[in-house]
Enzyme design. Sequence first.
Site, PDB file in Angstrom:
ATOM      1  N   ASN A   7      38.919  39.548  39.491  1.00  0.00           N
ATOM      2  CA  ASN A   7      39.636  40.737  40.038  1.00  0.00           C
ATOM      3  C   ASN A   7      40.905  39.753  40.770  1.00  0.00           C
ATOM      4  OD1 ASN A   7      41.545  41.861  42.056  1.00  0.00           O
ATOM      5  ND2 ASN A   7      39.540  43.289  42.670  1.00  0.00           N
ATOM      6  N   ARG A  91      40.707  43.625  36.232  1.00  0.00           N
ATOM      7  CA  ARG A  91      41.193  44.391  37.385  1.00  0.00           C
ATOM      8  C   ARG A  91      42.333  44.552  36.600  1.00  0.00           C
ATOM      9  NH1 ARG A  91      42.164  45.378  43.135  1.00  0.00           N
ATOM     10  NH2 ARG A  91      43.025  47.526  42.735  1.00  0.00           N
ATOM     11  N   HIS A 180      42.088  53.941  41.716  1.00  0.00           N
ATOM     12  CA  HIS A 180      41.508  54.196  42.230  1.00  0.00           C
ATOM     13  C   HIS A 180      40.287  54.642  41.664  1.00  0.00           C
ATOM     14  CE1 HIS A 180      42.565  53.501  46.897  1.00  0.00           C
ATOM     15  NE2 HIS A 180      41.815  52.728  46.651  1.00  0.00           N
ATOM     16  N   ARG A 241      49.662  52.652  55.354  1.00  0.00           N
ATOM     17  CA  ARG A 241      50.045  53.569  53.815  1.00  0.00           C
ATOM     18  C   ARG A 241      50.018  54.946  54.971  1.00  0.00           C
ATOM     19  NH1 ARG A 241      47.457  52.028  49.079  1.00  0.00           N
ATOM     20  NH2 ARG A 241      47.131  49.540  49.605  1.00  0.00           N
ATOM     21  N   GLU A 384      33.205  48.881  41.696  1.00  0.00           N
ATOM     22  CA  GLU A 384      33.948  48.903  40.909  1.00  0.00           C
ATOM     23  C   GLU A 384      34.201  47.521  40.253  1.00  0.00           C
ATOM     24  OE1 GLU A 384      37.475  49.417  44.447  1.00  0.00           O
ATOM     25  OE2 GLU A 384      38.442  50.355  43.191  1.00  0.00           O
TER      26      GLU A 384
END
Length: 400
Positions: A7, A91, A180, A241, A384
Site C-alpha cells: 500500500n 492497493r 473503502h 472531513r 484490508e
Amino acid sequence: MKILVINSGSSSIKYQLFDMTAALVLASGLIERIGEPQALHRHIDRQGGVEETERKHAIATHRDGLLEIGKVLRESGTIHDLSELSAIGHRVVHGGEYFREPTLIDNEVVGRIREMIPLAPLHNPANLMGIEVALQAAPDIPQVAVFDTAFHQSIPQHAWRYALPEKLYSEQHVRRYGFHGTSHHYVAKQAAQQLGKPLSSLNLITLHLGNGASAAAISQGRSVDTSMGMTPLEGLIMGTRCGDIDPAIHFYLGREAGLSNEEVETLLNKESGLKGICGSNDMREVHRLADAGDERARLALEMYCYRIRKYIGAYYAVLGHLDAVVFTGGIGENDARTRAQSCAGMTALGIDIDSEKNSHRGEGAFAINSDASAVSILVIPTDEELEIALQTVACIEEES
Ligand code: AMP
C-alpha cells in the site's frame, strides 16, 4: 503460496507478507517519511513469535524503500529471493469506471491508472509509484491492482448519478464512485460467515468508521449505495472531513470570507469533521474531552452518531429488508459508546443493542444485538491487506 501486499502512499509504504497456504501473516511493516532527512521503518517479523525492529535513516525514494523491504525480508529469512513470491497485490485508490475488479497489471493497466489521476490526485500517483518500482524490481512476478472503488461499481445509476447536467458526467466523469470498497467487501463476507448464511442471501449495512468513514448498503453481496461520493469527502462526519454539507457553503465562503478554492478544499478536508467541531480528530480524545465536560466534544459525538443514524435509516429504506448492521474500522471496532448512540432509538425498526454484549472487548468478530433484535448487529475487525491478498490470489488463479 506467498503474497506480498503493498500500500504505497505519498511518503509511506505499508506492506504485509502472507503465506496463503498456511493462512499466516509472515511479516508486516511500514516505512514513513520517505524523502525526508530521516525515514522510519518499522518491521514486524511474525515467524514463530512477534519480533519488532525499527530502523531510522534516510530513504530518498519509493524505489529505495521497496528495495529495503526486500532486503529486510531476505535478512530475516522470511524469503530468500523475491522469486519465491507467487504475486504482489497493490492497493489502488481510484479505478474510475474502468476497473470493476482486481486486475493483473501490465503497461496498459498502468496507463489507465495514470488516466485516473485527476480523480484521485493525492492517492493514485503514490500507488503508481509503488507499482512501477515493484514491476522493475520483480518483472517476472504477477502483480495485481486491487481498487478501493471497484466493489461499488455495482451501484445502480439512479444512486451514483448526481442531479447535474448530463455532460458533467459524460465529459468530466462527475459521479459517485465510493471508497473503502475493499473493507466493506471483506466485512460483508465475514458477516455472512458469522451469520452462517450465504452472502448472496443477505442485506447488510456496513459502517467503516475510522479516521475516514463511510457507510454502504449491500444487497445480496453487491454494493447498491455508499456514502462517499466522487471523492472521499461526502457522507459521514469523519476525523477531519465534513461529510455532507450544502455545496453552496463553498460559494458563500468564497464571496463573503474571500477564501480561494484551495483554501476551501483544505478547510473541508483537513480542518472539519470532529476536529473542526471540537478540536480533536482522535475519537479517544473526543471522549476524554466530553467526559471532562467539554460541550463542543459532546456536540461532536452527538453530531457524529446522528449522521450515522440518518444513513442507517436511509439505507434500511434502500434495502427494504435488513439482516445485519456491521461496525468496523478503529472506531466501529473499539468504541462501544459510538455504536450504542448510533443505533439508539431504532428498536421499532428491529435494531436493538444489548449493552452488555456491546461492552465486550476481545479479538475477532462478535454480535452485540439483543435477543429481541430482528436485525443482527455485528462488530467485525476489518483486514484490508488480507482482502487484497485474497483478491490477488483469485485474480492470478483466474488468469492461469
Ligand atoms: P482507523 O483509521 O481505522 O485506524 O481508526 C482511527 C480512529 O479510531 C481514531 O479516531 C481513533 O481515536 C479511533 N479509536 C481507536 N481505538 C479506539 C477506542 N478504543 N475507542 C474509541 N476510538 C478508538
